[in-house]
Design a protein around this motif. Structure first.
Motif, mmCIF file in Angstrom:
data_model
loop_
_atom_site.group_PDB
_atom_site.id
_atom_site.type_symbol
_atom_site.label_atom_id
_atom_site.label_comp_id
_atom_site.label_asym_id
_atom_site.label_seq_id
_atom_site.Cartn_x
_atom_site.Cartn_y
_atom_site.Cartn_z
ATOM 1 N N LEU A 151 -59.394 48.728 -24.957
ATOM 2 C CA LEU A 151 -59.530 50.095 -25.460
ATOM 3 C C LEU A 151 -59.269 50.215 -26.962
ATOM 4 N N PRO A 152 -58.219 49.580 -27.517
ATOM 5 C CA PRO A 152 -57.985 49.690 -28.964
ATOM 6 C C PRO A 152 -59.178 49.222 -29.799
ATOM 7 N N VAL A 153 -59.860 48.177 -29.349
ATOM 8 C CA VAL A 153 -61.021 47.666 -30.084
ATOM 9 C C VAL A 153 -62.124 48.718 -30.128
ATOM 10 N N VAL A 154 -62.395 49.325 -28.964
ATOM 11 C CA VAL A 154 -63.442 50.345 -28.867
ATOM 12 C C VAL A 154 -63.119 51.544 -29.757
ATOM 13 N N LEU A 155 -61.866 51.998 -29.719
ATOM 14 C CA LEU A 155 -61.483 53.196 -30.476
ATOM 15 C C LEU A 155 -61.328 52.916 -31.966
ATOM 16 N N LEU A 156 -60.871 51.722 -32.319
ATOM 17 C CA LEU A 156 -60.750 51.366 -33.736
ATOM 18 C C LEU A 156 -62.121 51.321 -34.414
ATOM 19 N N VAL A 157 -63.102 50.741 -33.731
ATOM 20 C CA VAL A 157 -64.443 50.675 -34.322
ATOM 21 C C VAL A 157 -65.053 52.066 -34.425
ATOM 22 N N SER A 158 -64.698 52.948 -33.478
ATOM 23 C CA SER A 158 -65.203 54.323 -33.511
ATOM 24 C C SER A 158 -64.572 55.122 -34.644
ATOM 25 N N PHE A 159 -63.272 54.924 -34.875
ATOM 26 C CA PHE A 159 -62.539 55.709 -35.866
ATOM 27 C C PHE A 159 -62.618 55.124 -37.285
ATOM 28 N N PHE A 160 -62.579 53.769 -37.376
ATOM 29 C CA PHE A 160 -62.403 53.149 -38.693
ATOM 30 C C PHE A 160 -63.477 52.117 -39.068
ATOM 31 N N SER A 210 -65.030 46.761 -39.985
ATOM 32 C CA SER A 210 -64.121 46.000 -40.845
ATOM 33 C C SER A 210 -62.695 46.046 -40.309
ATOM 34 N N ALA A 211 -62.250 47.247 -39.907
ATOM 35 C CA ALA A 211 -60.897 47.403 -39.359
ATOM 36 C C ALA A 211 -60.739 46.614 -38.066
ATOM 37 N N VAL A 212 -61.805 46.605 -37.255
ATOM 38 C CA VAL A 212 -61.756 45.871 -35.987
ATOM 39 C C VAL A 212 -61.677 44.365 -36.247
ATOM 40 N N GLY A 213 -62.412 43.884 -37.246
ATOM 41 C CA GLY A 213 -62.353 42.469 -37.596
ATOM 42 C C GLY A 213 -60.959 42.047 -38.027
ATOM 43 N N LEU A 214 -60.327 42.870 -38.846
ATOM 44 C CA LEU A 214 -58.958 42.597 -39.293
ATOM 45 C C LEU A 214 -57.982 42.640 -38.116
ATOM 46 N N ASN A 266 -54.544 40.256 -33.997
ATOM 47 C CA ASN A 266 -54.183 40.258 -32.572
ATOM 48 C C ASN A 266 -54.248 38.848 -31.986
ATOM 49 N N SER A 267 -55.295 38.087 -32.352
ATOM 50 C CA SER A 267 -55.440 36.737 -31.799
ATOM 51 C C SER A 267 -54.340 35.806 -32.302
ATOM 52 N N ILE A 268 -53.969 35.947 -33.575
ATOM 53 C CA ILE A 268 -52.930 35.072 -34.134
ATOM 54 C C ILE A 268 -51.549 35.437 -33.588
ATOM 55 N N LEU A 326 -48.103 44.712 -34.921
ATOM 56 C CA LEU A 326 -48.271 44.178 -33.565
ATOM 57 C C LEU A 326 -47.108 43.291 -33.127
ATOM 58 N N SER A 327 -46.312 42.813 -34.076
ATOM 59 C CA SER A 327 -45.244 41.867 -33.751
ATOM 60 C C SER A 327 -44.237 42.441 -32.765
ATOM 61 N N PHE A 328 -43.982 43.743 -32.834
ATOM 62 C CA PHE A 328 -43.044 44.374 -31.898
ATOM 63 C C PHE A 328 -43.576 44.283 -30.467
ATOM 64 N N MET A 329 -44.843 44.660 -30.293
ATOM 65 C CA MET A 329 -45.462 44.625 -28.974
ATOM 66 C C MET A 329 -45.505 43.206 -28.418
ATOM 67 N N VAL A 330 -45.910 42.266 -29.262
ATOM 68 C CA VAL A 330 -46.030 40.877 -28.826
ATOM 69 C C VAL A 330 -44.664 40.306 -28.440
ATOM 70 N N TYR A 331 -43.621 40.689 -29.170
ATOM 71 C CA TYR A 331 -42.274 40.202 -28.863
ATOM 72 C C TYR A 331 -41.847 40.642 -27.454
ATOM 73 N N PHE A 332 -41.990 41.926 -27.170
ATOM 74 C CA PHE A 332 -41.601 42.431 -25.844
ATOM 75 C C PHE A 332 -42.508 41.877 -24.751
ATOM 76 N N HIS A 333 -43.793 41.738 -25.059
ATOM 77 C CA HIS A 333 -44.733 41.161 -24.103
ATOM 78 C C HIS A 333 -44.322 39.740 -23.742
ATOM 79 N N PHE A 334 -43.956 38.975 -24.757
ATOM 80 C CA PHE A 334 -43.612 37.567 -24.583
ATOM 81 C C PHE A 334 -42.370 37.373 -23.719
#
Length: 433
Positions: A244-253, A256-260, A265-267, A346-354
């Motif tokens: 969902l974030p990918v879909v909405l980011l490309v719609s809003f921004f 380029s924003a989605v590529g960044l 996100n992948s790293i 994203l580091s906060f989310m990834v930390y709790f996810h991990f």
């Protein structure tokens, strides 16, 4: 430095830690092989052919995620081997039915089916889709038997053999000018590598195969109904939350924003894909072996695990939080500075996810998947709300990603609270018996 040495010492002392290191090492080596092969393969196949592979992988991931109705995940927690072998056969039966349905749909309504999935580019390769679903699903099923038996060395070998087979297949078929078919066959043949070594121990136990019967198949289908009823839909809801974030980011921004965001996100997700998934699989295997009648021991292991991986995850978390933009600029180029800013968010989310997701498998061990489904639905709604707030308050892309990270982190913390409450209730149940 002392922290790293302390963590290594703790892991080496623990059998559980050694098993995690074994699976993680195999996964890391398999990924390293992929990186080594990639410069050669990308010189054989042009970008448009890789585009076909990307579309195929996306469709395969969506169709294979719960093709056996998630019954395979009940194999490690089955009460005995007789039930486990019937679950394996049941899983294969559902997988075969789903593959047949996909084949019929592609034959009769192929164009409409692929258009619905936004993958018209696969029209010339549509019959390779059911093959991919079958072999991916079969590997996932026999893999769960491997975790039931705790055959970690065999599992590690299969991960390495899959990488070698997949990359060699792509290379050979590329030199033979197979085109996109070579890439797709690389995925299919690579995924099938390891199936034989995982299923051989089962076949050798002939008494197990004799335990399979229509009556027992019906019994386990009813006994473990929570897996198709709640786990399977939960997988799709969780995947929707990730997309969902990918879909909405490309719609809003814009793109380029989605590529960044995509690179960030992948790293930042690398620790989860490399270590977190291995931790999750080993924890599920070990906790399933302990059994639901010993929740006190499972809780003790879960608490120790959370503390240990919280320490491990603290290192990349702090590095990303403090130096994210600089690191991304240094490694990927100055034009990727903003991706480093996203990585900080994203580091906060990834930390709790991990640190929390591995113990989330406790929901499956105690068959409380309904709560997991409700939590994933809540997560999906919160992610949507984050972007509604972004649109309403006219926030920028950094703030949008920050909100997404915070709301997702809340759901992971909620998962931990839920898991601990379930363990406490199960401990109370056992003590009152």
């Amino acid at each position: 430095m002392r922290l790293i040495l302390y963590i290594q010492k703790k892991i080496k002392k623990s059998t559980f830690g050694k098993n995690i290191m074994l699976i993680t090492g195999g996964t890391a080596f398999a990924q390293a092989l992929g990186i080594i092969f990639s410069p050669i393969i990308t010189r054989i196949y042009p970008p448009e052919q890789y585009g076909v592979l990307t579309a195929y992988s996306a469709v395969l991931g969506l169709l294979a995620i719960s093709a056996s109705f998630d019954y395979q995940n009940a194999i490690p927690i089955a009460d005995d081997d007789d039930m486990a072998i019937n679950l394996l056969v049941l899983s294969m039966s559902f997988l075969s039915i789903v593959v047949l349905i996909i084949f019929v749909l592609l034959t009769l309504y192929g164009e409409h089916f692929l258009k619905l999935m936004d993958s018209e580019v696969l029209s010339s390769y549509k019959y390779l889709i059911p093959f991919g679903v079958f072999f991916t699903g079969t590997y996932n099923i026999v893999l769960q038997w491997g975790f039931r038996e705790r055959n970690y060395k065999i599992i590690t070998r299969t991960k390495i053999s899959q990488s070698i087979t997949s990359n060699l297949t792509k290379l050979i078929f590329g030199l033979m000018k197979f085109g996109p078919v070579g890439l797709i066959l690389g995925v299919i043949i690579g995924q099938s590598a390891g199936i034989t070594s995982l299923i051989t121990p089962v076949i050798k136990k002939k008494e197990l195969l004799l335990a399979v019967s229509q009556q027992r198949l019906k019994q386990v289908m009813k006994r473990y109904k929570n897996f198709p009823l709640y786990s399977a839909p939960s997988n799709y809801v969780y995947t929707a939350g990730n997309n969902l974030p990918v879909v909405l980011l490309v719609s809003f921004f814009g793109t380029s924003a989605v590529g960044l965001f995509g690179l960030a996100n992948s790293i930042t997700s690398l620790p989860m894909s490399l270590i977190g998934n291995s931790v999750s699989q080993v924890f599920y295997s070990e906790a399933a072996k302990i059994g639901k009648d010993n929740p006190d021991k499972i809780k003790s292991i879960a608490q120790k695990l959370i503390k240990q991986i919280a320490l491990i995850a603290l290192i990349p978390f702090v590095i990303l939080l403090l130096f994210g933009p600089w690191l991304f600029s240094f490694v990927f180029g100055s034009e990727w500075y903003d991706a480093g800013v996203y990585s900080q968010m994203l580091s906060f989310m990834v930390y709790f996810h991990f640190i929390i997701t591995p113990v989330g498998r406790i929901l499956e061990i105690f068959e409380r998947q309904r709560e997991g489904l409700l939590l994933n639905i809540t997560r999906l709604i919160l992610i949507f709300v984050a972007f509604v707030i972004t649109k309403t308050m006219n926030l920028n892309s950094y703030q949008a990603v920050g909100l997404y990270s915070i709301f997702s982190s809340i759901t992971y913390v909620a998962l931990l609270v839920m898991v601990m409450k379930i363990l406490d209730s199960e401990i109370k149940r056992v003590n009152n018996q």
